[in-house]
Design a protein around this motif. Structure first.
Motif, PDB file in Angstrom:
ATOM      1  N   TRP A   1       0.865 -19.273 -22.271  1.00  0.00           N
ATOM      2  CA  TRP A   1       2.131 -19.710 -21.938  1.00  0.00           C
ATOM      3  C   TRP A   1       2.328 -18.854 -21.197  1.00  0.00           C
ATOM      4  O   TRP A   1       1.944 -17.684 -19.889  1.00  0.00           O
ATOM      5  CB  TRP A   1       2.932 -18.919 -22.850  1.00  0.00           C
ATOM      6  CG  TRP A   1       2.959 -18.801 -24.696  1.00  0.00           C
ATOM      7  CD1 TRP A   1       2.237 -18.042 -26.304  1.00  0.00           C
ATOM      8  CD2 TRP A   1       3.980 -19.973 -24.784  1.00  0.00           C
ATOM      9  NE1 TRP A   1       2.871 -18.169 -26.653  1.00  0.00           N
ATOM     10  CE2 TRP A   1       3.480 -19.822 -26.499  1.00  0.00           C
ATOM     11  CE3 TRP A   1       4.852 -21.256 -24.779  1.00  0.00           C
ATOM     12  CZ2 TRP A   1       4.042 -20.398 -27.479  1.00  0.00           C
ATOM     13  CZ3 TRP A   1       5.027 -21.908 -25.652  1.00  0.00           C
ATOM     14  CH2 TRP A   1       5.016 -22.246 -26.929  1.00  0.00           C
ATOM     15  N   TYR A   2       2.811 -20.495 -20.123  1.00  0.00           N
ATOM     16  CA  TYR A   2       3.589 -20.794 -19.253  1.00  0.00           C
ATOM     17  C   TYR A   2       4.679 -20.565 -18.984  1.00  0.00           C
ATOM     18  O   TYR A   2       5.527 -22.150 -19.712  1.00  0.00           O
ATOM     19  CB  TYR A   2       3.031 -21.288 -18.132  1.00  0.00           C
ATOM     20  CG  TYR A   2       1.053 -20.864 -17.799  1.00  0.00           C
ATOM     21  CD1 TYR A   2       0.433 -21.621 -19.290  1.00  0.00           C
ATOM     22  CD2 TYR A   2       0.707 -20.743 -16.365  1.00  0.00           C
ATOM     23  CE1 TYR A   2      -1.204 -21.387 -18.647  1.00  0.00           C
ATOM     24  CE2 TYR A   2      -0.726 -20.525 -16.769  1.00  0.00           C
ATOM     25  CZ  TYR A   2      -1.230 -20.642 -17.132  1.00  0.00           C
ATOM     26  OH  TYR A   2      -2.630 -20.867 -17.097  1.00  0.00           O
ATOM     27  N   ARG A   3       5.407 -20.450 -18.055  1.00  0.00           N
ATOM     28  CA  ARG A   3       7.176 -21.238 -17.446  1.00  0.00           C
ATOM     29  C   ARG A   3       6.838 -21.471 -15.878  1.00  0.00           C
ATOM     30  O   ARG A   3       6.796 -21.043 -15.584  1.00  0.00           O
ATOM     31  CB  ARG A   3       7.780 -19.866 -17.688  1.00  0.00           C
ATOM     32  CG  ARG A   3       9.274 -20.679 -17.392  1.00  0.00           C
ATOM     33  CD  ARG A   3      10.619 -19.136 -18.054  1.00  0.00           C
ATOM     34  NE  ARG A   3      10.673 -18.315 -16.946  1.00  0.00           N
ATOM     35  CZ  ARG A   3      11.490 -18.196 -15.572  1.00  0.00           C
ATOM     36  NH1 ARG A   3      12.359 -18.976 -15.711  1.00  0.00           N
ATOM     37  NH2 ARG A   3      11.750 -17.081 -14.829  1.00  0.00           N
TER      38      ARG A   3
ATOM     39  N   GLU B   1       9.323 -23.504 -13.047  1.00  0.00           N
ATOM     40  CA  GLU B   1      11.053 -23.874 -12.624  1.00  0.00           C
ATOM     41  C   GLU B   1      10.876 -25.168 -11.871  1.00  0.00           C
ATOM     42  O   GLU B   1      10.356 -25.768 -11.483  1.00  0.00           O
ATOM     43  CB  GLU B   1      11.750 -22.976 -12.090  1.00  0.00           C
ATOM     44  CG  GLU B   1      11.771 -21.580 -13.203  1.00  0.00           C
ATOM     45  CD  GLU B   1      11.956 -20.351 -12.560  1.00  0.00           C
ATOM     46  OE1 GLU B   1      13.559 -20.382 -11.737  1.00  0.00           O
ATOM     47  OE2 GLU B   1      12.172 -19.199 -12.641  1.00  0.00           O
TER      48      GLU B   1
ATOM     49  N   ASP C   1      16.615 -17.569 -18.130  1.00  0.00           N
ATOM     50  CA  ASP C   1      14.959 -18.082 -18.872  1.00  0.00           C
ATOM     51  C   ASP C   1      15.109 -19.747 -18.745  1.00  0.00           C
ATOM     52  O   ASP C   1      13.957 -19.821 -19.652  1.00  0.00           O
ATOM     53  CB  ASP C   1      15.841 -17.902 -20.844  1.00  0.00           C
ATOM     54  CG  ASP C   1      15.439 -15.929 -21.104  1.00  0.00           C
ATOM     55  OD1 ASP C   1      16.056 -15.581 -21.970  1.00  0.00           O
ATOM     56  OD2 ASP C   1      15.316 -15.392 -20.053  1.00  0.00           O
TER      57      ASP C   1
ATOM     58  N   GLY D   1      14.276 -23.317 -17.934  1.00  0.00           N
ATOM     59  CA  GLY D   1      12.856 -23.450 -17.625  1.00  0.00           C
ATOM     60  C   GLY D   1      11.812 -24.462 -19.110  1.00  0.00           C
ATOM     61  O   GLY D   1      12.477 -24.396 -19.448  1.00  0.00           O
TER      62      GLY D   1
ATOM     63  N   TYR E   1       8.667 -24.265 -20.810  1.00  0.00           N
ATOM     64  CA  TYR E   1       7.799 -23.557 -21.631  1.00  0.00           C
ATOM     65  C   TYR E   1       6.630 -24.349 -21.479  1.00  0.00           C
ATOM     66  O   TYR E   1       6.677 -25.012 -22.169  1.00  0.00           O
ATOM     67  CB  TYR E   1       8.134 -22.682 -22.577  1.00  0.00           C
ATOM     68  CG  TYR E   1       9.471 -21.846 -22.043  1.00  0.00           C
ATOM     69  CD1 TYR E   1      11.393 -21.862 -21.787  1.00  0.00           C
ATOM     70  CD2 TYR E   1       9.054 -20.431 -21.706  1.00  0.00           C
ATOM     71  CE1 TYR E   1      11.180 -20.912 -21.051  1.00  0.00           C
ATOM     72  CE2 TYR E   1       9.556 -19.441 -21.223  1.00  0.00           C
ATOM     73  CZ  TYR E   1      11.333 -19.651 -20.822  1.00  0.00           C
ATOM     74  OH  TYR E   1      11.720 -18.892 -20.297  1.00  0.00           O
TER      75      TYR E   1
END
Lengths: 110, 114
Positions: free
Chosen positions: A34-36, A38, A83, A85, A87
Motif C-alpha cells: 500500500w502506498y500513499r 500526495e 490522511d 491523498g 491510496y
C-alpha cells in the motif's frame, strides 16, 4: 486487463470518521503493498503484506491481506486531514514488476 | 540519504518534438522502474531495469518510447515525436534488488505536449 480493482474510487469524509478501502483481484499475489501519494509527489510506501491473513497496524492504519492472498483492505480509524491523498495498492506475483490499482482518492474535511 | 530524483520536474513540449526524462535512483539500488500516471489515476508500468539490462519492455506504449540505463545508475526515458496522449506524469522508482517488492519513488516529471 485490470488485475487489481480498488474501491471506492473517491471518498470524502469528516475528520474523526472511520473508513475502509478495498483492493481486490482474481489473481494470487506473493505480496501486496500500500502506498500513499500526495499531489505533486511520488507514491510513498506504507506497508508490505506477504502472508495470507496477515494484519499489520501503523498507528491509526490497519492493513489486512486476504487469506487467499487475492485481496487486501486498508482501514483508517479517526481520520485526520493529514490522511488526505491518493491510496494505491500494488500486487507482486514474483520479483520485478508490480501491478498497481487505480487508487482511492481520500479527502478528509476538518 | 538521498532519495530518487527526477529531472526535469516539469516539461512542456510541442507535438512532434523529442523529450528525454532523467532518473537518478537511490545509491546502491540495482532495480529501476518507469511508470506513467494520468491525473488522479493508478500507475501504468512502462519498463524496468535490473542493472543495465531491461528484461521486460512489454509496457512501452509504442516504438516511440525507449529507455536506457548506464553504469547501473542513471536512467533516461526518451519519447520521440511526442503526441498529446503522451501527456502525463512519468514516475521513476528504484528498489534494492530485483527480488525486492518495495519500491521507492521519485517526485515525477510532469510532461505536457501541446
Amino acid at each position: 486487463t485490470q488485475l487489481l480493482e480498488q474501491s471506492p474510487q473517491f471518498l470524502s469524509i469528516q475528520e474523526g470518521e472511520n473508513l475502509t478501502v478495498y483492493c481486490n483481484s482474481s489473481s494470487v499475489f506473493s505480496s501486496l503493498q500500500w502506498y500513499r501519494q500526495e499531489p505533486g509527489e511520488g507514491p510513498v510506501l506504507l506497508v508490505t503484506v506477504v502472508t495470507g491473513g496477515e494484519v499489520k497496524k501503523l498507528k491509526r492504519l490497519t492493513f489486512q491481506f486476504g487469506d487467499a492472498r487475492k485481496d487486501s483492505s486498508l482501514h483508517i480509524t479517526a481520520a485526520q486531514p493529514g490522511d488526505t491523498g491518493l491510496y494505491l495498492c500494488a500486487g507482486a506475483r514474483g520479483a520485478g514488476k508490480s501491478t498497481f490499482g487505480d487508487g482511492t482518492t481520500l479527502t478528509v474535511k476538518p | 540519504g538521498a532519495g530518487v530524483s527526477q529531472s526535469p520536474s516539469n516539461k512542456v513540449t510541442e507535438k512532434g518534438k523529442d523529450v528525454e526524462l532523467r532518473c537518478d535512483p537511490i545509491s546502491g539500488h540495482t532495480a529501476l522502474y518507469w511508470y506513467r500516471q494520468s491525473l488522479g489515476q493508478g500507475l501504468e508500468f512502462l519498463i524496468y531495469f535490473q542493472g543495465n539490462s531491461a528484461p521486460d519492455k512489454s509496457g512501452l506504449p509504442s516504438d516511440r518510447f525507449s529507455a536506457e540505463r548506464t553504469g547501473g545508475s542513471v536512467s533516461t526515458l526518451t519519447i520521440q515525436r511526442t503526441q498529446q496522449e503522451d501527456s502525463a506524469v512519468y514516475l521513476c522508482a528504484s528498489s534494492l534488488r530485483y527480488t525486492s517488492y518495495e519500491q521507492y519513488f521519485g517526485p515525477g516529471t510532469r510532461l505536457t505536449v501541446t
